[in-house]
Design an enzyme around this catalytic site. Structure first.
Site, PDB file in Angstrom:
ATOM      1  N   HIS A  93      -9.832  -4.857  15.736  1.00 50.92           N
ATOM      2  CA  HIS A  93      -9.826  -3.280  15.487  1.00 50.92           C
ATOM      3  C   HIS A  93     -10.841  -3.035  14.636  1.00 50.92           C
ATOM      4  O   HIS A  93     -11.135  -3.061  13.689  1.00 50.92           O
ATOM      5  CB  HIS A  93      -8.384  -3.638  14.520  1.00 50.92           C
ATOM      6  CG  HIS A  93      -8.482  -1.831  13.929  1.00 50.92           C
ATOM      7  ND1 HIS A  93      -8.247  -1.016  14.673  1.00 50.92           N
ATOM      8  CD2 HIS A  93      -8.557  -1.606  12.719  1.00 50.92           C
ATOM      9  CE1 HIS A  93      -8.281   0.350  13.964  1.00 50.92           C
ATOM     10  NE2 HIS A  93      -8.393  -0.033  12.870  1.00 50.92           N
TER      11      HIS A  93
ATOM     12  N   ARG B 189     -13.506  -0.470   1.609  1.00 55.04           N
ATOM     13  CA  ARG B 189     -15.010  -0.638   1.221  1.00 55.04           C
ATOM     14  C   ARG B 189     -15.454   0.504   0.313  1.00 55.04           C
ATOM     15  O   ARG B 189     -15.318   1.772   0.350  1.00 55.04           O
ATOM     16  CB  ARG B 189     -15.621  -0.479   2.634  1.00 55.04           C
ATOM     17  CG  ARG B 189     -17.146  -0.874   2.250  1.00 55.04           C
ATOM     18  CD  ARG B 189     -17.899  -0.843   3.718  1.00 55.04           C
ATOM     19  NE  ARG B 189     -18.830  -1.582   3.337  1.00 55.04           N
ATOM     20  CZ  ARG B 189     -19.218  -2.578   4.590  1.00 55.04           C
ATOM     21  NH1 ARG B 189     -18.524  -2.702   5.732  1.00 55.04           N
ATOM     22  NH2 ARG B 189     -20.398  -3.261   4.559  1.00 55.04           N
TER      23      ARG B 189
ATOM     24  N   ILE C 290      -1.232   6.318   4.503  1.00 59.67           N
ATOM     25  CA  ILE C 290      -0.548   5.882   5.722  1.00 59.67           C
ATOM     26  C   ILE C 290       0.785   5.826   5.284  1.00 59.67           C
ATOM     27  O   ILE C 290       1.710   6.151   6.029  1.00 59.67           O
ATOM     28  CB  ILE C 290      -1.048   4.662   6.134  1.00 59.67           C
ATOM     29  CG1 ILE C 290      -2.699   4.849   6.888  1.00 59.67           C
ATOM     30  CG2 ILE C 290      -0.177   4.124   7.385  1.00 59.67           C
ATOM     31  CD1 ILE C 290      -3.452   3.623   7.325  1.00 59.67           C
TER      32      ILE C 290
ATOM     33  N   GLY D 105       0.752  -1.069  -0.029  1.00 58.40           N
ATOM     34  CA  GLY D 105      -0.053  -0.077  -0.137  1.00 58.40           C
ATOM     35  C   GLY D 105       0.910   1.190  -0.113  1.00 58.40           C
ATOM     36  O   GLY D 105       0.577   2.473   0.707  1.00 58.40           O
ATOM     37  N   ALA D 106       1.951   1.111  -0.756  1.00 59.12           N
ATOM     38  CA  ALA D 106       3.313   2.079  -0.678  1.00 59.12           C
ATOM     39  C   ALA D 106       2.778   3.326  -1.283  1.00 59.12           C
ATOM     40  O   ALA D 106       3.412   4.400  -0.717  1.00 59.12           O
ATOM     41  CB  ALA D 106       4.329   1.579  -0.893  1.00 59.12           C
TER      42      ALA D 106
ATOM     43  N   ASP E 272      -5.421   2.130  18.388  1.00 53.79           N
ATOM     44  CA  ASP E 272      -6.558   2.052  19.572  1.00 53.79           C
ATOM     45  C   ASP E 272      -5.835   2.180  20.959  1.00 53.79           C
ATOM     46  O   ASP E 272      -6.418   2.963  21.748  1.00 53.79           O
ATOM     47  CB  ASP E 272      -7.393   0.742  19.373  1.00 53.79           C
ATOM     48  CG  ASP E 272      -7.526   0.418  17.976  1.00 53.79           C
ATOM     49  OD1 ASP E 272      -8.578   1.399  17.478  1.00 53.79           O
ATOM     50  OD2 ASP E 272      -7.278  -0.243  17.419  1.00 53.79           O
TER      51      ASP E 272
ATOM     52  N   GLN F 137      -0.503 -12.646  -0.585  1.00 56.32           N
ATOM     53  CA  GLN F 137       0.484 -12.126  -0.176  1.00 56.32           C
ATOM     54  C   GLN F 137       1.246 -13.098   0.829  1.00 56.32           C
ATOM     55  O   GLN F 137       2.282 -13.243   1.100  1.00 56.32           O
ATOM     56  CB  GLN F 137       0.277 -10.730   0.559  1.00 56.32           C
ATOM     57  CG  GLN F 137      -0.053  -9.628  -0.505  1.00 56.32           C
ATOM     58  CD  GLN F 137      -0.345  -8.486  -0.109  1.00 56.32           C
ATOM     59  OE1 GLN F 137      -0.288  -7.913   1.028  1.00 56.32           O
ATOM     60  NE2 GLN F 137      -0.531  -7.417  -0.840  1.00 56.32           N
TER      61      GLN F 137
HETATM   62  P1  NAX Z   1      -5.140   4.395   0.899  1.00 55.62           P
HETATM   63  O1  NAX Z   1      -6.118   3.962   0.033  1.00 55.62           O
HETATM   64  O2  NAX Z   1      -4.738   5.694   0.966  1.00 55.62           O
HETATM   65  O3  NAX Z   1      -3.875   3.405   0.409  1.00 55.62           O
HETATM   66  C1  NAX Z   1      -4.109   1.974   0.198  1.00 55.62           C
HETATM   67  C2  NAX Z   1      -3.032   1.609  -0.664  1.00 55.62           C
HETATM   68  O4  NAX Z   1      -3.037   0.172  -0.981  1.00 55.62           O
HETATM   69  C3  NAX Z   1      -3.278   2.180  -2.223  1.00 55.62           C
HETATM   70  O5  NAX Z   1      -2.145   2.822  -2.599  1.00 55.62           O
HETATM   71  C4  NAX Z   1      -3.726   0.891  -3.082  1.00 55.62           C
HETATM   72  O6  NAX Z   1      -3.203   0.930  -4.076  1.00 55.62           O
HETATM   73  C5  NAX Z   1      -2.866  -0.149  -2.229  1.00 55.62           C
HETATM   74  N1  NAX Z   1      -3.304  -1.501  -2.530  1.00 55.62           N
HETATM   75  C6  NAX Z   1      -4.608  -2.193  -2.710  1.00 55.62           C
HETATM   76  N2  NAX Z   1      -4.515  -3.319  -3.065  1.00 55.62           N
HETATM   77  C7  NAX Z   1      -3.068  -3.749  -2.873  1.00 55.62           C
HETATM   78  C8  NAX Z   1      -2.402  -5.036  -2.821  1.00 55.62           C
HETATM   79  N3  NAX Z   1      -2.995  -6.053  -3.384  1.00 55.62           N
HETATM   80  N4  NAX Z   1      -1.082  -4.951  -2.876  1.00 55.62           N
HETATM   81  C9  NAX Z   1      -0.306  -3.814  -2.557  1.00 55.62           C
HETATM   82  N5  NAX Z   1      -1.078  -2.700  -2.443  1.00 55.62           N
HETATM   83  C10 NAX Z   1      -2.383  -2.439  -2.542  1.00 55.62           C
HETATM   84  O7  NAX Z   1      -5.551   3.975   2.515  1.00 55.62           O
HETATM   85  P2  NAX Z   1      -4.707   4.120   3.781  1.00 55.62           P
HETATM   86  O8  NAX Z   1      -5.276   5.236   4.319  1.00 55.62           O
HETATM   87  O9  NAX Z   1      -3.358   4.538   3.501  1.00 55.62           O
HETATM   88  O10 NAX Z   1      -5.137   2.856   4.654  1.00 55.62           O
HETATM   89  C11 NAX Z   1      -4.737   1.513   4.415  1.00 55.62           C
HETATM   90  C12 NAX Z   1      -5.167   0.523   5.098  1.00 55.62           C
HETATM   91  O11 NAX Z   1      -5.142   0.801   6.359  1.00 55.62           O
HETATM   92  C13 NAX Z   1      -6.867   0.477   4.911  1.00 55.62           C
HETATM   93  O12 NAX Z   1      -7.370  -0.935   4.635  1.00 55.62           O
HETATM   94  C14 NAX Z   1      -7.242   1.149   6.372  1.00 55.62           C
HETATM   95  O13 NAX Z   1      -8.632   0.570   6.562  1.00 55.62           O
HETATM   96  C15 NAX Z   1      -6.393   0.355   7.388  1.00 55.62           C
HETATM   97  N6  NAX Z   1      -6.142   0.978   8.543  1.00 55.62           N
HETATM   98  C16 NAX Z   1      -6.055   0.537   9.469  1.00 55.62           C
HETATM   99  C17 NAX Z   1      -5.770   0.683  10.671  1.00 55.62           C
HETATM  100  C18 NAX Z   1      -5.472  -0.192  12.003  1.00 55.62           C
HETATM  101  O14 NAX Z   1      -5.219   0.390  13.403  1.00 55.62           O
HETATM  102  N7  NAX Z   1      -5.288  -1.446  11.604  1.00 55.62           N
HETATM  103  C19 NAX Z   1      -5.673   2.112  11.106  1.00 55.62           C
HETATM  104  C20 NAX Z   1      -5.670   3.099  10.142  1.00 55.62           C
HETATM  105  C21 NAX Z   1      -6.270   2.485   8.671  1.00 55.62           C
HETATM  106  O15 NAX Z   1      -7.756   3.049   8.749  1.00 55.62           O
END
Ligand code: NAX
Length: 333
Positions: free
Chosen positions: A185, A90, A14, A9-10, A157, A110
């Site tokens: 979470h 979503r 985040i 998700g680089a 959290d 993965q």
């Molecule tokens: P973004 O939508 O800004 O970035 C996600 C990135 O992941 C995108 O660049 C997308 O192209 C990439 N991606 C999608 N499928 C992929 C795959 N198969 N392989 C590699 N990359 C892929 O989201 P962002 O705000 O950075 O959040 C990322 C994730 O963190 C989301 O699922 C979000 O819900 C989750 N979170 C989890 C948290 C936790 O505490 N566990 C808190 C923060 C965040 O909400």
């Protein structure tokens, strides 16, 4: 030797907050050289190139190399640590089942790639939601890597709960220790401060004794922490990124170097049945980590009826999520 660290998700938000901290030594140490392997999906490669340019422009002394790729075989080759942030978000109108299925596919792929290409000692932190169940899928798809090498992020959290208590008492967050996030979470998580303390330079007190407001600690405090992610989205129109990146740094740093004496952190790990939580779930527990990177679930904490009910509720949600997800998994450990 440079550590090989993969972030997925680089090209996302985040990662944009996270990569600088990783590359300047905040996670793996101020003298540890790093090779960063950045995975995203093919449509994001141009944006990812921009991230790589910025990383180069930071001129960081610890960063040996940055490799952008859409190929898990390249991203996971011989890696020491993986921070799996990328996931299927979503979309409007998307059913929960479809979202789960899409994420099972991503984390199964993965997991298999980790199994095939990563070091067997790799430490894997899953951030992408639903983080607990994605972590379970990933671990099950990587049978040659110990399940204790997989964890999911509930440190955000944990940090939110710590800060809410600190704000209430007008003290620094570092004075508040040993809060716990139990479970998923998600909004069913149970932020529990009944074993936590707040310390001044001279003495430590139980959080309940310092706050002197049981109704708040059993009511608004819990709902505030549970709903914090949604509150940030409402205000910012974007989900938490800076605080998520900071929590990832905290989680991975503590996993790598160990937790301080007499302190624990919250991490989603494979349940071993501790506190009567069903096995075969990635559930957030209080965790202590040794300097050799092995962790233990903190044992022997007393559980009130109030806590029991909340811990079971979030476990039930995770069991349902697991059972739904596992139908989509083609192979299982
Ligand atoms: P973004 O939508 O800004 O970035 C996600 C990135 O992941 C995108 O660049 C997308 O192209 C990439 N991606 C999608 N499928 C992929 C795959 N198969 N392989 C590699 N990359 C892929 O989201 P962002 O705000 O950075 O959040 C990322 C994730 O963190 C989301 O699922 C979000 O819900 C989750 N979170 C989890 C948290 C936790 O505490 N566990 C808190 C923060 C965040 O909400």
């Amino acid at each position: 030797m440079a550590l090989r660290v993969c972030v997925t998700g680089a090209a996302g938000q985040i990662a944009y907050s996270l990569l600088y901290s990783v590359a300047r030594g905040e996670v793996f140490g101020p003298n540890q050289r790093i090779t960063l392997l950045l995975l995203d999906i093919p449509p994001m490669m141009t944006a990812l190139e921009g991230v790589v340019m910025e990383m180069q422009d930071c001129a960081l002394p610890l960063l040996d190399e940055v490799v952008p790729t859409a190929d898990p075989a390249v991203a996971f080759a011989d890696i020491d640590a993986a921070i799996l942030v990328g996931a299927m978000p979503r979309r409007e109108g998307m059913e929960r089942k479809d979202l789960l299925q899409a994420n099972v596919k991503i984390f199964e792929t993965q997991g298999k790639a980790l199994d095939q290409y990563a070091k067997k000692t790799v430490k894997v932190l899953v951030v992408g939601n639903p983080a607990n169940t994605n972590c379970l899928t990933c671990a099950k798809s990587a049978p040659s890597i110990p399940v204790t090498n997989f964890s999911c992020l509930t440190r955000l959290d944990h940090n939110r709960a710590t800060s809410q208590v600190a704000l209430r008492l007008g003290v620094k967050p570092t004075a508040v220790k040993n809060v716990i996030i139990w479970g998923n979470h998600s909004s069913t998580q149970f932020p529990d401060v009944s074993h936590g303390t707040v310390c001044s330079s001279t003495e430590c007190q139980k959080i309940y004794d310092a706050v002197k407001d049981d109704a708040w600690l059993k009511g608004d405090f819990i709902t505030t922490v549970q709903g914090r992610g949604a509150a940030v989205i409402k205000a910012r129109k974007l989900s938490s990124a800076m605080s998520a990146a900071k929590a990832i740094v905290d989680h991975m740093r503590d996993w790598w170097h160990g937790t301080p004496q007499d302190e624990w952190v919250s991490m989603g790990v494979m349940s071993d049945g501790s506190y009567d939580i069903p096995k075969d779930l990635i559930y957030s527990f209080p965790i202590k980590i040794k300097p050799n990177k092995s962790y233990e679930i903190v044992q022997g904490l007393s559980i009130s009826d109030f806590a029991r009910e909340k811990m079971d509720l979030t476990a039930k949600e995770l069991v349902e999520e697991r059972d739904a997800a596992m139908q989509f998994l083609s192979t299982a450990k």
